[in-house]
Design a protein around this motif. Sequence first.
Motif, short mmCIF file in Angstrom:
data_model
loop_
_atom_site.label_atom_id
_atom_site.label_comp_id
_atom_site.label_asym_id
_atom_site.label_seq_id
_atom_site.Cartn_x
_atom_site.Cartn_y
_atom_site.Cartn_z
N ASN A 76 -10.64 -8.91 -0.55
CA ASN A 76 -10.09 -9.84 -1.53
C ASN A 76 -9.59 -9.09 -2.78
O ASN A 76 -9.99 -9.40 -3.91
N LEU A 77 -8.73 -8.14 -2.54
CA LEU A 77 -8.27 -7.28 -3.63
C LEU A 77 -7.46 -8.06 -4.66
O LEU A 77 -6.73 -9.01 -4.32
N LYS A 78 -7.60 -7.64 -5.90
CA LYS A 78 -6.91 -8.27 -7.02
C LYS A 78 -6.06 -7.22 -7.73
O LYS A 78 -6.38 -6.02 -7.66
N PRO A 79 -5.03 -7.64 -8.44
CA PRO A 79 -4.20 -6.67 -9.16
C PRO A 79 -5.02 -5.79 -10.11
O PRO A 79 -4.70 -4.60 -10.29
N TRP B 211 -16.31 16.26 -7.42
CA TRP B 211 -15.37 15.15 -7.33
C TRP B 211 -14.33 15.41 -6.25
O TRP B 211 -13.95 16.56 -6.01
N GLY B 212 -13.87 14.33 -5.63
CA GLY B 212 -12.69 14.43 -4.80
C GLY B 212 -11.45 14.33 -5.70
O GLY B 212 -11.56 14.14 -6.91
N HIS B 213 -10.28 14.43 -5.08
CA HIS B 213 -9.03 14.40 -5.85
C HIS B 213 -8.51 12.99 -6.07
O HIS B 213 -7.58 12.79 -6.84
N GLY B 214 -9.07 12.02 -5.38
CA GLY B 214 -8.69 10.64 -5.59
C GLY B 214 -7.65 10.13 -4.62
O GLY B 214 -6.89 10.90 -4.03
N THR B 215 -7.63 8.80 -4.46
CA THR B 215 -6.63 8.14 -3.63
C THR B 215 -6.18 6.88 -4.37
O THR B 215 -7.00 6.14 -4.91
N GLN B 216 -4.87 6.66 -4.40
CA GLN B 216 -4.30 5.56 -5.19
C GLN B 216 -4.35 4.26 -4.42
O GLN B 216 -3.88 4.17 -3.29
N VAL B 217 -4.90 3.24 -5.07
CA VAL B 217 -4.86 1.88 -4.54
C VAL B 217 -4.04 1.04 -5.52
O VAL B 217 -4.34 1.00 -6.71
N THR B 218 -3.01 0.40 -5.00
CA THR B 218 -2.16 -0.46 -5.81
C THR B 218 -2.14 -1.85 -5.20
O THR B 218 -1.84 -1.99 -4.01
N VAL B 219 -2.47 -2.85 -6.01
CA VAL B 219 -2.53 -4.22 -5.53
C VAL B 219 -1.44 -5.02 -6.25
O VAL B 219 -1.46 -5.14 -7.48
N SER B 220 -0.52 -5.54 -5.48
CA SER B 220 0.56 -6.34 -6.05
C SER B 220 0.19 -7.81 -6.03
O SER B 220 -0.51 -8.29 -5.14
N SER B 221 0.69 -8.53 -7.02
CA SER B 221 0.36 -9.96 -7.12
C SER B 221 1.34 -10.82 -6.35
O SER B 221 2.36 -10.35 -5.87
N GLN C 135 -1.13 -6.26 -0.92
CA GLN C 135 -0.94 -7.49 -1.69
C GLN C 135 -2.29 -8.09 -2.07
O GLN C 135 -3.31 -7.85 -1.39
N ALA C 136 -2.29 -8.87 -3.11
CA ALA C 136 -3.52 -9.52 -3.55
C ALA C 136 -4.12 -10.35 -2.41
O ALA C 136 -3.39 -11.01 -1.67
N GLY C 137 -5.43 -10.27 -2.28
CA GLY C 137 -6.13 -10.98 -1.22
C GLY C 137 -6.37 -10.17 0.03
O GLY C 137 -7.19 -10.55 0.87
N GLU C 138 -5.66 -9.07 0.20
CA GLU C 138 -5.82 -8.22 1.37
C GLU C 138 -7.05 -7.33 1.25
O GLU C 138 -7.70 -7.25 0.20
#
Length: 120
Positions: free
Chosen positions: A83-86, A110-120, A13-16
Amino acid sequence: QVQLVESGGRLVQAGESLTLSCTGRIRTNWAVGWFRQAAGKEREFVASITWNWGTPYYSDSIQGRFAVSRDKAANTVYLQLNNLKPEDTAVYYCATAPGASVTIRTVHSWGHGTQVTVSS
């Protein structure tokens, strides 16, 4: 070719806060960088760190909210996201390049990546 493996991405979540990890056998006198790519956008530089001295570099776009560090014994580079944001939602990639800096043009692996999703 250096194999890099990212981990730690998830839905928050946002702010985490969140810590991403990048593990691989990094060469002496090389650097490790973190990049991110949001859907429909170009991949952009976020931060990097020199493997030998641990000198960090940051993109202005993260506004001091992220911190990069490394553990040489564990062959791991970390990216602390605070303090993550959407708008931070993206696939985060680590990469390595020779020298003190990492740019998209100089990346060796390069690495293959990792998904970060920030909900508002």
